[in-house]
Scaffold this active site. Structure first.
Site, short mmCIF file in Angstrom:
data_model
loop_
_atom_site.label_atom_id
_atom_site.label_comp_id
_atom_site.label_asym_id
_atom_site.label_seq_id
_atom_site.Cartn_x
_atom_site.Cartn_y
_atom_site.Cartn_z
N GLY B 16 78.23 -14.38 37.09
CA GLY B 16 77.41 -13.35 36.45
C GLY B 16 76.28 -13.86 35.59
O GLY B 16 75.88 -13.20 34.64
N ASN B 18 73.14 -14.03 36.38
CA ASN B 18 72.01 -13.10 36.48
C ASN B 18 72.27 -11.84 35.67
O ASN B 18 71.34 -11.27 35.08
CB ASN B 18 71.70 -12.77 37.94
CG ASN B 18 70.80 -13.82 38.58
OD1 ASN B 18 69.77 -14.18 38.02
ND2 ASN B 18 71.20 -14.35 39.73
N LYS B 69 82.21 -6.83 53.41
CA LYS B 69 81.29 -5.72 53.20
C LYS B 69 81.90 -4.71 52.24
O LYS B 69 83.11 -4.76 51.96
CB LYS B 69 80.97 -5.05 54.55
CG LYS B 69 82.18 -4.49 55.27
CD LYS B 69 81.82 -3.99 56.67
CE LYS B 69 83.08 -3.51 57.39
NZ LYS B 69 82.79 -3.02 58.74
N MET B 96 78.90 -10.78 46.71
CA MET B 96 79.10 -11.48 47.96
C MET B 96 79.52 -10.57 49.11
O MET B 96 80.22 -10.99 50.03
CB MET B 96 80.11 -12.61 47.77
CG MET B 96 79.69 -13.63 46.71
SD MET B 96 78.03 -14.34 47.02
CE MET B 96 78.47 -15.55 48.29
N ARG B 97 79.09 -9.34 49.07
CA ARG B 97 79.40 -8.40 50.15
C ARG B 97 78.12 -7.76 50.67
O ARG B 97 77.16 -7.60 49.93
CB ARG B 97 80.30 -7.27 49.64
CG ARG B 97 81.67 -7.73 49.39
CD ARG B 97 82.59 -6.69 48.83
NE ARG B 97 83.87 -7.37 48.68
CZ ARG B 97 84.81 -7.41 49.60
NH1 ARG B 97 84.67 -6.72 50.73
NH2 ARG B 97 85.90 -8.11 49.41
N ASN B 113 68.20 -6.78 44.71
CA ASN B 113 68.94 -8.04 44.85
C ASN B 113 68.03 -9.19 44.44
O ASN B 113 66.80 -9.07 44.49
CB ASN B 113 69.39 -8.23 46.31
CG ASN B 113 70.27 -9.46 46.48
OD1 ASN B 113 71.09 -9.77 45.62
ND2 ASN B 113 70.07 -10.16 47.57
N HIS B 115 67.49 -13.27 45.39
CA HIS B 115 67.86 -14.24 46.42
C HIS B 115 67.25 -15.60 46.08
O HIS B 115 66.06 -15.67 45.73
CB HIS B 115 67.35 -13.75 47.78
CG HIS B 115 67.73 -14.65 48.91
ND1 HIS B 115 68.97 -14.62 49.49
CD2 HIS B 115 67.05 -15.64 49.53
CE1 HIS B 115 69.03 -15.55 50.44
NE2 HIS B 115 67.87 -16.18 50.49
#
Lengths: 210, 210
Positions: B16, B18, B69, B96-97, B113, B115
Site C-alpha cells: 500500500g 501508493n 479477477k 492484483m486482480r 490505476n 502502472h
C-alpha cells in the site's frame, strides 16, 4: 588507429535534418567523426543537396525495382559505395526503406537509426501521430541499432518530449525533431568514443575516458 | 457541492505504498480529498493496517472463488462497500486482480490505476523488469483510467525515470515507485479539481483555476 576519427555513411530519403545535425555537431566539435558519404534513394532529395553544399560525396542510387526495401542490385551498390568511402557506421536518417540482412551483415551492429518515439512504443510510420492519438503524456525519440525487425533493435539512447495540451501532430513532431537533433550526434559520439557494448539486447555504455 | 472534497476508495493487495502517498498528500494539503475506505482481497495486506492506523475504514472482502479477477459476489460486495462510503473515484493501488465491467460501470471513467511503465510500453506484470530486459534508456510510470483491457485505458499523467547503467530490477523499481508516489496524488488532484475531460482516448486537462 587511436586517433582515427569515425567514418559515418548516411542513408536518407528526405530533407536530411538529422544528417544536418550530424554535420553541425562535427563542425562544432561535439562529434569526433566525418560524414564519408551520403546516399539517397530519391534523386532530388534535399539531403543530397545538403551534403554537396558541405563538400560531402553524395549519391543517388536507383533502388529499382523495389518500392519499400533496399535489396538486390541496389543493395549491392549501396554496400559497395559505403565501403569505397571507408564507412564504419551507417546512419539511417529519414531513410524510408526497410534495410535487409546483407547490409546489416556488412556493418554488423553498426547500422543505426533514429525513430520519433520512445520505442518499443509506436514503431513504424508517423510515430508522433500514433503517440498523440493514443494519448500519451510523454513522447520522445530513440536511437537504436538496426536489426531484422521494424524499429526493434537494441536502444542506444532515448530523449523525452512532454506532450502539451494544445499539441497538433506537426507541433509535437517539431519538438521531437529538436530532440532528435541532439540525440543522434550524442549517440554517434558514444560510438566514436568506443563506449558501446551489447549485453543481450541491452546497450551498455562505458564511462567516458577523461 | 463546490466545496465538497473528493471521496476516494482504494483497492489494494499489498503493502500500500501508493495508498500511503495519497494519505500523505492529503495530510500535506497537496490533494484536496479524503480516503473514504480501503478494501483488500488479501486478509493480512499491510495496506489494511496502514488504513486503520490513519483511522480509515478498512475491509478485507473475500474474493473467492476467483483467483485473478474481481467478479461475482465479491464484486458486488466491493461495489456496495464503495457506495456505502460515498466513494466517487476508485484508486487501484497495487491491486492484483482484473476488475470487470460491473465495477467499471458503477464508477464510469472513475476507476484509476497506476502502472510502473510508460504505457503503452510494457503492460502487464513486472513492467520494470520488462523494461530493463528490453533495454530502454527511459522508464517511468503512468496513471490511467481503467478500461476493459489490461493497462490500455486513457492516460492521465506520466512521469519518466532514466535507466542507469548499474540498474538492477530492484533499483529501477525503487526509483519508479518514487515517481509513482508523486504521480498518483498529482493525478488525483487533477480529478479533484474537475480538470479532467475525455476526448476520444486522449485525456484533456483544463488549465488550473486560480
Amino acid at each position: 588507429m587511436g586517433t582515427a576519427i569515425l567514418s559515418i555513411g548516411v542513408l536518407g530519403s528526405g530533407k536530411g535534418s538529422n544528417c544536418q545535425s550530424l554535420i553541425d555537431a562535427i563542425a562544432e566539435g561535439r562529434l569526433r567523426a566525418r560524414i564519408a558519404c551520403v546516399i539517397s534513394d530519391v534523386p532530388d532529395a534535399l539531403i543530397l543537396e545538403r551534403a554537396r553544399r558541405h563538400g560531402i560525396p553524395a549519391y543517388y542510387l536507383d533502388p529499382a525495382p523495389f518500392k519499400t526495401k533496399l535489396e538486390g542490385e541496389a543493395e549491392t551498390r549501396v554496400i559497395e559505395t559505403l565501403r569505397a568511402h571507408g564507412v564504419q557506421v551507417v546512419a539511417l536518417a529519414g531513410y524510408m526503406r526497410i534495410v535487409k540482412t546483407r547490409l546489416l551483415e556488412a556493418f554488423p551492429q553498426r547500422v543505426l537509426n533514429i525513430h520519433p518515439a520512445l520505442l518499443p512504443a509506436f514503431p513504424g510510420m508517423d510515430a508522433w501521430k500514433q503517440a498523440l492519438a493514443y494519448g500519451v503524456k510523454v513522447a520522445g525519440c530513440t536511437v537504436h541499432i538496426v536489426d531484422a525487425g521494424t524499429d526493434t533493435g537494441p536502444i542506444l539512447l532515448q530523449k523525452t518530449v512532454p506532450v502539451r495540451e494544445d499539441d497538433t501532430p506537426d507541433r509535437l513532431h517539431a519538438r521531437i525533431q529538436e530532440q532528435e537533433h541532439r540525440a543522434y550526434p550524442e549517440a554517434m559520439q558514444l560510438v566514436a568514443e568506443g563506449r558501446i557494448r551489447l549485453d543481450g539486447r541491452r546497450v551498455r555504455i562505458a564511462p567516458a575516458v577523461l
